[in-house]
Design a protein around this motif. Structure first.
Motif, PDB file in Angstrom:
ATOM      1  N   UNK A 263       0.757  -1.130  -0.043  1.00  0.00           N
ATOM      2  CA  UNK A 263      -0.095  -0.018  -0.074  1.00  0.00           C
ATOM      3  C   UNK A 263       0.993   1.232   0.106  1.00  0.00           C
ATOM      4  N   UNK A 264       0.462   2.348  -0.607  1.00  0.00           N
ATOM      5  CA  UNK A 264       1.114   3.594  -0.740  1.00  0.00           C
ATOM      6  C   UNK A 264       0.412   4.553   0.566  1.00  0.00           C
ATOM      7  N   UNK A 265       0.923   5.652   0.458  1.00  0.00           N
ATOM      8  CA  UNK A 265       0.539   6.586   1.734  1.00  0.00           C
ATOM      9  C   UNK A 265      -0.852   6.984   1.802  1.00  0.00           C
ATOM     10  N   UNK A 266      -1.593   6.892   0.879  1.00  0.00           N
ATOM     11  CA  UNK A 266      -2.980   6.902   0.772  1.00  0.00           C
ATOM     12  C   UNK A 266      -3.715   5.427   1.055  1.00  0.00           C
ATOM     13  N   UNK A 267      -3.027   4.783   1.335  1.00  0.00           N
ATOM     14  CA  UNK A 267      -3.804   3.405   1.315  1.00  0.00           C
ATOM     15  C   UNK A 267      -4.221   2.489   0.246  1.00  0.00           C
ATOM     16  N   UNK A 268      -3.804   3.014  -1.002  1.00  0.00           N
ATOM     17  CA  UNK A 268      -4.045   2.475  -2.185  1.00  0.00           C
ATOM     18  C   UNK A 268      -3.209   1.313  -2.531  1.00  0.00           C
ATOM     19  N   UNK A 269      -3.698   0.221  -2.642  1.00  0.00           N
ATOM     20  CA  UNK A 269      -3.218  -1.229  -2.814  1.00  0.00           C
ATOM     21  C   UNK A 269      -2.626  -1.357  -4.264  1.00  0.00           C
ATOM     22  N   UNK A 270      -1.554  -2.168  -4.194  1.00  0.00           N
ATOM     23  CA  UNK A 270      -0.936  -2.651  -5.462  1.00  0.00           C
ATOM     24  C   UNK A 270      -0.740  -4.190  -5.359  1.00  0.00           C
TER      25      UNK A 270
END
Length: 300
Positions: free
Chosen positions: A164-171
């Motif tokens: 996850x990135x800083x916004x919580x978006x998952x890859x």
């Protein structure tokens, strides 16, 4: 007092939940009673907030005026976060349940600023859905019992692996990438000037092989790309030289990209968690940073 069924003795110094009632007794067995709010440390040793309706405290969801509350099994109202079924309930320090919906960034419920995705419940308050969700515009993962989304981290859910990135978006990542990332977080630091040894230790512990090279050699042998679109979680990121230390000017520096916007590296006897853009700018003062797979073997 309250006599415990099947025991015969009275409740003392604790609480007993019966349906939506919680009986709370002091050490002498005297039941707490009253009408309305009571803030006291008499029953738990720390200051808590209760809502009494006679000789019991209310449990579960209830309303007082226009505000929503949740009475716990101990009798006091929830303040902070609590897992209830597939949801995490959130309440401020006064015990008022969250009522906003959608993305909320706040330190109200955890003490530190966190990111939540809240959904309105039929009763009128809001809660965070535990686990994996695609609501809110992108896939994210809510930590059960905390209520906030995983950020700059990793998770495994429903058969998939994610960072996850800083916004919580998952890859989404492969199982091999996930193993490399999670191992990087768990691998102890190496000594000063031994950043490449730490990277090799991570690969070895993850089961992907070991080769004793300096950072400059890793840069020359395995780091082929400088295009950010080619950077993937689990890759090593290196420079063959940098101006910040004497050792770095000779042997360079290397770390592991773990997804989102984060690189882990071992510096000065600690594993650091660095912002990707900062790392590339800081260590790229002499030579352009490049990235690739350890031993040249793709984990994707």
């Amino acid at each position: 007092h309250y006599t415990l069924p099947g025991k015969g003795y009275v409740l003392s110094g604790s609480s007993k939940k019966v349906d939506k009632r919680v009986y709370v007794a002091d050490k002498r067995g005297k039941l707490a009673s009253g009408s309305g709010w009571k803030v006291t440390s008499s029953y738990t040793g720390d200051l808590q907030r209760y809502y009494f309706a006679g000789d019991y405290a209310k449990a579960g969801h209830f309303k007082v005026g226009k505000h929503h509350y949740y009475g716990t099994s101990k009798g006091y109202v929830l303040r902070g976060a609590l897992k209830v079924g597939g949801w995490t309930l959130l309440a401020n320090n006064d015990g008022k349940l969250a009522t906003k919906k959608g993305w909320v960034i706040t330190k109200t419920y955890a003490g530190t600023k966190q990111r939540y995705y809240l959904e309105r419940q039929k009763a009128g308050y809001s809660a965070a859905r535990n686990g994996l969700s695609s609501k809110g515009g992108y896939k994210h993962y809510t930590i059960a019992g905390k209520g906030y989304v995983s950020r700059n981290g990793y998770c495994a859910a429903k058969g998939g692996y994610y960072v996850s990135n800083d916004a919580g978006k998952l890859t989404s990542v492969s199982a091999r990438q996930y193993r490399m990332v999670t191992t990087a977080y768990a691998t102890p630091p190496t000594g000063s000037g031994l950043c490449a040894l730490w990277v090799s230790n991570v690969s070895s512990r993850a089961g992907f092989g070991y080769k004793a090279l300096d950072a400059c050699d890793m840069y020359d042998e395995w780091c082929w790309w400088s295009d950010r679109s080619r950077l993937k979680p689990g890759m090593l990121v290196a420079v063959r030289s940098h101006p910040h230390t004497t050792a770095g000017s000779i042997w360079g520096h290397v770390g592991i990209y773990v997804g989102g916007s984060t690189i882990l590296d071992s510096v000065g006897g600690e594993v650091r968690r660095c912002d990707l853009s900062w790392w590339l700018s800081h260590y790229g003062a002499t030579v352009a940073p490049k990235w690739g797979w350890y031993l040249g073997n793709s984990l994707a």
